[in-house]
Design a protein around this motif. Structure first.
Motif, mmCIF file in Angstrom:
data_model
loop_
_atom_site.group_PDB
_atom_site.id
_atom_site.type_symbol
_atom_site.label_atom_id
_atom_site.label_comp_id
_atom_site.label_asym_id
_atom_site.label_seq_id
_atom_site.Cartn_x
_atom_site.Cartn_y
_atom_site.Cartn_z
ATOM 1 N N UNK A 14 -7.775 -9.034 -19.947
ATOM 2 C CA UNK A 14 -6.508 -8.319 -20.347
ATOM 3 C C UNK A 14 -5.446 -8.776 -19.409
ATOM 4 N N UNK A 15 -5.790 -10.045 -18.538
ATOM 5 C CA UNK A 15 -4.838 -10.439 -17.811
ATOM 6 C C UNK A 15 -3.936 -11.633 -18.337
ATOM 7 N N UNK A 16 -4.958 -12.397 -19.022
ATOM 8 C CA UNK A 16 -4.409 -13.816 -19.447
ATOM 9 C C UNK A 16 -4.769 -14.119 -21.025
ATOM 10 N N UNK A 17 -3.893 -14.879 -21.657
ATOM 11 C CA UNK A 17 -4.018 -14.878 -23.277
ATOM 12 C C UNK A 17 -5.400 -15.468 -23.858
ATOM 13 N N UNK A 18 -5.938 -16.073 -23.229
ATOM 14 C CA UNK A 18 -7.395 -16.561 -23.698
ATOM 15 C C UNK A 18 -8.120 -16.878 -22.316
#
Length: 259
Positions: A14-18
């Protein structure tokens, strides 16, 4: 190099795009560097079983499967000159210190430039490597989760469990690190890469256990510098005061001395 359960590390995703979780990797930095051209800023690769990791100064870094996390983060600081990339390892060390501090009862601090210590023993280190085209860099971090003393690489290392953490959850550790790193990264970009104006230098210095201590620095050329660490300059270099004056150290292996 299989991918683990895609539902694992839900907080971290949920924190980073990938975020790709691998069952095993030789080096997460190498994997991420090879894929960097097709991935967005702040993409992450992580594994609990890194078989060919590297530390600073070419040291080999290997740990028992499932007892550590090896994390690599892709940074593409758009508009920032490569000369300003020197602060990213320091920001990564600060981010990891903030991630693990709530988990242990001991004192957490950073040894310049980016080792994280709990009561003076190393629990984490990072290795930053430029992309070949200089468009960004990959920040690799290793954090010891649950090794017993005999499984650690040196007598001056520790793990979160040995430092008093109760069953540290890998997803909690990773998501906290990524949250802290992302915030510091964006703060630095907003300031145009000016760590002084953004007050990031002050934040790093406050967390840095090296400042004010007698140190021995093994410099890349083979020379040794003895003195007192008195500050961090605008470029993230360690300022060491010795008998010959003040020296700005951009790279080197620092040992804290006890007189």
């Amino acid at each position: 190099m299989q991918q683990s359960d895609p539902h694992a590390f839900r907080r971290s995703r949920a924190v980073v795009p990938v975020l790709e979780v691998l069952d095993e990797a030789g080096s997460t930095n190498d994997v991420l560097t090879a894929r960097a051209a097709t991935l967005p800023d702040l993409s992450v690769i992580v594994t609990g079983n890194q078989t060919g990791g590297r530390g600073r100064l070419g040291r080999v870094w290997v740990a028992p499967p499932g007892r550590t996390l090896a994390i690599s983060v892709l940074l593409r600081p758009d508009g920032l000159a490569p000369e300003a990339f020197g602060w990213f390892p320091l920001l990564a060390g600060l981010a990891m210190s903030r991630a693990v501090a709530p988990l242990v009862p001991g004192t957490v601090a950073v040894k310049w430039p980016n080792d994280v210590l709990i009561d003076g023993a190393k629990v984490s280190g990072t290795l930053s490597e430029l992309l070949p085209d200089l468009s960004g860099l990959v920040i690799g971090a290793g954090v010891n989760l649950s090794q017993e003393a005999e499984e650690l690489p040196t007598e001056t290392s520790t793990s979160l469990v040995l430092a008093g953490a109760e069953s540290p959850d890998a997803d909690i550790v990773l998501s906290s690190y990524l949250t802290q790193l992302t915030a510091l990264y964006r703060e630095y970009l907003t300031a145009g890469g000016d760590a002084v104006r953004s007050a990031l230098r002050d934040e790093v210095a406050e967390a840095c256990h090296t400042l004010g201590r007698a140190v021995r620095v093994e410099l890349p050329g083979g020379d040794t510098l003895l003195g007192t660490a008195v500050g961090i300059d605008a470029d993230g270099r360690l300022i060491v005061e010795s008998e010959t004056g003040r020296t700005a150290v951009a790279a080197g292996d620092v040992t804290h001395l006890r007189y």
